[in-house]
Design a protein around this motif. Structure first.
Motif, PDB file in Angstrom:
ATOM      1  N   ARG A   1      -3.375   7.186  11.979  1.00  0.00           N
ATOM      2  CA  ARG A   1      -3.275   8.577  11.533  1.00  0.00           C
ATOM      3  C   ARG A   1      -3.455   8.748  10.037  1.00  0.00           C
ATOM      4  O   ARG A   1      -3.578   9.860   9.540  1.00  0.00           O
TER       5      ARG A   1
ATOM      6  N   ARG B   1       9.237  -0.397  12.791  1.00  0.00           N
ATOM      7  CA  ARG B   1       9.228   1.048  12.559  1.00  0.00           C
ATOM      8  C   ARG B   1      10.297   1.730  13.397  1.00  0.00           C
ATOM      9  O   ARG B   1      10.683   1.220  14.451  1.00  0.00           O
TER      10      ARG B   1
ATOM     11  N   ASP C   1      13.234   7.226  10.665  1.00  0.00           N
ATOM     12  CA  ASP C   1      11.949   6.749  11.186  1.00  0.00           C
ATOM     13  C   ASP C   1      11.181   6.134  10.021  1.00  0.00           C
ATOM     14  O   ASP C   1      10.218   6.711   9.521  1.00  0.00           O
TER      15      ASP C   1
ATOM     16  N   GLU D   1       6.702   9.038  22.093  1.00  0.00           N
ATOM     17  CA  GLU D   1       5.558   8.975  21.177  1.00  0.00           C
ATOM     18  C   GLU D   1       4.803   7.663  21.294  1.00  0.00           C
ATOM     19  O   GLU D   1       3.848   7.422  20.574  1.00  0.00           O
TER      20      GLU D   1
ATOM     21  N   MET E   1      12.512  10.366  21.586  1.00  0.00           N
ATOM     22  CA  MET E   1      11.153  10.827  21.286  1.00  0.00           C
ATOM     23  C   MET E   1      10.197  10.079  22.193  1.00  0.00           C
ATOM     24  O   MET E   1      10.318   8.867  22.380  1.00  0.00           O
TER      25      MET E   1
ATOM     26  N   ARG F   1      16.676  13.620  13.910  1.00  0.00           N
ATOM     27  CA  ARG F   1      16.046  12.355  14.287  1.00  0.00           C
ATOM     28  C   ARG F   1      16.588  11.274  13.363  1.00  0.00           C
ATOM     29  O   ARG F   1      16.607  11.448  12.139  1.00  0.00           O
TER      30      ARG F   1
ATOM     31  N   ASP G   1       2.223  10.590  16.756  1.00  0.00           N
ATOM     32  CA  ASP G   1       2.163   9.159  17.044  1.00  0.00           C
ATOM     33  C   ASP G   1       1.597   8.886  18.426  1.00  0.00           C
ATOM     34  O   ASP G   1       0.930   7.870  18.633  1.00  0.00           O
TER      35      ASP G   1
HETATM   36 MG    MG Z   1       6.337  10.040  15.129  1.00  0.00          MG
END
Ligand code: MG
Ligand code: PEP
Length: 573
Positions: free
Chosen positions: A464, A357, A334, A430, A428, A331, A454
């Motif tokens: 979270r 983000r 992030d 999310e 992804m 990935r 997420d």
């Molecule tokens: Mg995530």
């Protein structure tokens, strides 16, 4: 005082004992020195060289254990300690009549006063290092000479409200046993990092820990989320074998099979979620069929500066080498939200989770993005490579990022650099906005991966990292399960592989419903593979399908909790 049991939320597995160390501020050594007159200048010299030896030992310790950490976490301490001006000032102060500990305090306090007024954030952050250095020096000054490891955190359990990645590294370098965090969330990234570093961690309510004085003997069962204060002999003996292996069942590695099937023979691929090279090694040992999620930002968070393309190339190659046969999904960075690089100027954001983000950050910092993608493409030379983008909010963003990968393959080819020319590129899922685009994203991407941590956060509007709303963080919420179903169906219709890589994928109560909805690949923390495999072997795919059909018809959290056997009470009182 009698034994008492405090329950918390398990965050990072393990079972350890130790005495409580309580910190309200960033991590500092567990020593407080009494001022002691009568020290000589020779004692000062001994204390300086002893402190230096300790710091170098801690630094080496972390280097040996974590490949990615080129971070010199004690660099500032060493620089000050080795600065002749600093020592010269202390000597002058002694010459003017101060006793040695007073001179040490006075000069370090002067440095602290200057550093804390600096307009530069990084200089201000060094104040903690200076305080830490003062404690170490005073401690070494007022004690007889002893081995360097003496001021380690071995045998200590840290209780703290907050922790930065560098604190966690320091904790590991000082051989601390476990951490009790009094604020945060199970899927917060500091918890994810603790799992990567195999540091047992429990999230517990500060109020319940308030009466525990420093030095209280503790037993932490971070698998069940139990903290025993002053554990009695019966408790200690019942934990004897678990404590011996720090909570990891010793037979795990032998028992795990290379392939996972339900009772009725349905194949489920178990992939590992990893953040560090050491976890990739564990993933291979535990027969992961590949890496379903390599969180590339972890290596960035453990450093003091941005890694170069070559440094990243070295780390990504190590990850691929560890996996040998299975493939690995990398990935891209992030960052943002609760993952900020303390060495990189961050935009001031009042809602960082809704801000710059994931892929948005890398679009904004194109040079960082390009460097990472080039390193990945080079590491993937001659082997399968999968690249995945986080925080994809539109087909446009996905295509834009994918085009950049293609552009960089051409660039590397023009430079005659060995690289992977046709990586698989995934997205992804999310963000809620990606659900409505599931068909189109599945068509554009080579594979999809559902980031349930997420997805739950954004779909349910539950931070979270905020323990105050933990009760509202409900992964089995009907909207979450229906969203996962929608995406799974879209990927299947399009013939594209799909997996799920958030915490839900290793939750024993939710695995049946995920399999029932058609998911055939689960990405779970490497250390949980044996338990997840054992559970899947007890399931029947047809029964799981019937269960998920029923769940998907249910409109309330309570009803689904009942169907899945999850104890749940309405958080609104
Ligand atoms: Mg995530
Ligand atoms: C997720 O969001 O589910 C995920 C796997 O990514 P992270 O936890 O790193 O945000």
């Amino acid at each position: 005082m009698h034994q008492c049991l405090i329950t918390g939320t398990p965050t990072s597995d393990g079972c350890v004992t130790g005495t409580a160390v309580i910190y309200a501020a960033p991590l500092k050594p567990a020593v407080t020195a009494q001022t002691q007159a009568g020290c000589t200048v020779q004692d000062l010299e001994r204390a300086v060289s002893e402190t230096r030896a300790q710091l170098l030992e801690f630094q080496q310790n972390i280097k040996d254990r974590i490949t990615e950490s080129v971070t010199q976490i004690f660099a500032a301490h060493l620089m000050i300690l080795e600065d002749p001006v600093f020592i010269g000032q202390i000597r002058k102060c002694i010459g003017d009549g101060a006793d040695v500990p007073t001179a040490v305090r006075r000069i370090i306090d002067e440095y602290i006063a200057i550093f804390s007024k600096s307009p530069d954030l990084r200089t201000r952050e060094k104040v903690d290092d200076l305080e830490d250095l003062m404690q170490r020096l005073l401690s070494n000054l007022t004690r007889p000479a002893r081995p360097a490891a003496h001021s380690s955190l071995q045998g200590k359990i840290l209780i703290t409200p907050r922790l930065f990645p560098s604190d966690l590294l320091r904790f590991v370098s000082q051989n601390g046993e476990g951490i009790i965090l009094t604020s945060g969330g199970v899927t917060a990234h500091i918890s994810v990092l603790a799992r990567s570093l195999a540091v047992p961690m429990i999230l517990a309510d500060a109020g319940r820990l308030a009466d525990l004085p420093a030095g209280t003997p503790l037993l932490m069962d971070a698998h069940a989320g139990l903290i025993y204060a002053r554990p009695d002999a019966t408790v200690l003996s019942s934990y004897e074998s678990l404590l011996e292996t720090r909570g990891k069942p010793a037979q795990d590695r032998q028992a795990v099979k290379p392939q996972t099937r339900t009772r009725d023979g349905c194949r489920i691929r178990l992939l590992a979620a990893v953040g560090l090279v050491s976890e990739a090694k564990l993933a291979r040992e535990l027969c992961a069929e590949g890496i379903g999620l390599y969180r590339s930002e972890m290596a960035f968070l453990l450093r003091e500066d941005l890694p170069s393309e070559d440094e990243q190339y070295a780390v990504y190659s190590r990850v691929l080498n560890e996996m040998q046969t299975g493939d690995a999904v990398f990935r891209t960075l992030d960052l943002g939200g609760d993952k900020l690089l303390h060495y990189f100027p961050a935009a001031r954001e009042s809602n960082p989770f809704l801000g710059l983000r994931g892929i948005r950050f890398t679009f904004q910092h194109h040079d960082i993005f390009r460097r990472q993608l080039r390193a990945l493409l080079r590491a993937g030379h001659g082997r399968p490579l999968k690249i995945m983008f986080p925080f994809v909010s539109s087909v446009d963003s996905f295509v834009h990022a994918r085009n950049l990968v293609w552009e960089l393959t051409r660039e590397l080819a023009a430079e005659n650099r060995p690289h992977q020319a046709s990586p698989e590129i995934g997205a992804m899922i999310e963000l809620p906005c990606a659900i409505g685009l599931a068909d189109e994203l599945a068509a554009a991407a080579d594979f999809l991966s559902i980031g349930s941590n997420d997805l739950v956060q954004y779909l349910l509007a539950v931070d979270r990292t905020n323990d105050q709303v933990a009760g509202w963080h409900v992964p089995w919420h009907p909207s979450v399960l229906r969203a996962i179903h929608t995406v799974t169906e879209a990927a299947c219709r399009c013939g594209k592989p799909i997996s799920i890589c958030g915490d839900m994928a290793s939750d024993p109560k939710l695995i049946p419903v995920l399999i029932g909805m058609g998911l055939r690949a689960l990405t779970v923390p490497a250390c949980r593979i044996p338990q997840v495999q054992q559970l899947i072997e007890t399931l029947d795919a047809a029964e799981a399908k019937a269960l998920s059909d029923q769940v998907l018809k249910s409109a309330t959290v309570a009803e689904i909790a009942g169907l899945l056997g999850i104890p749940w009470t309405f958080p609104g009182g």
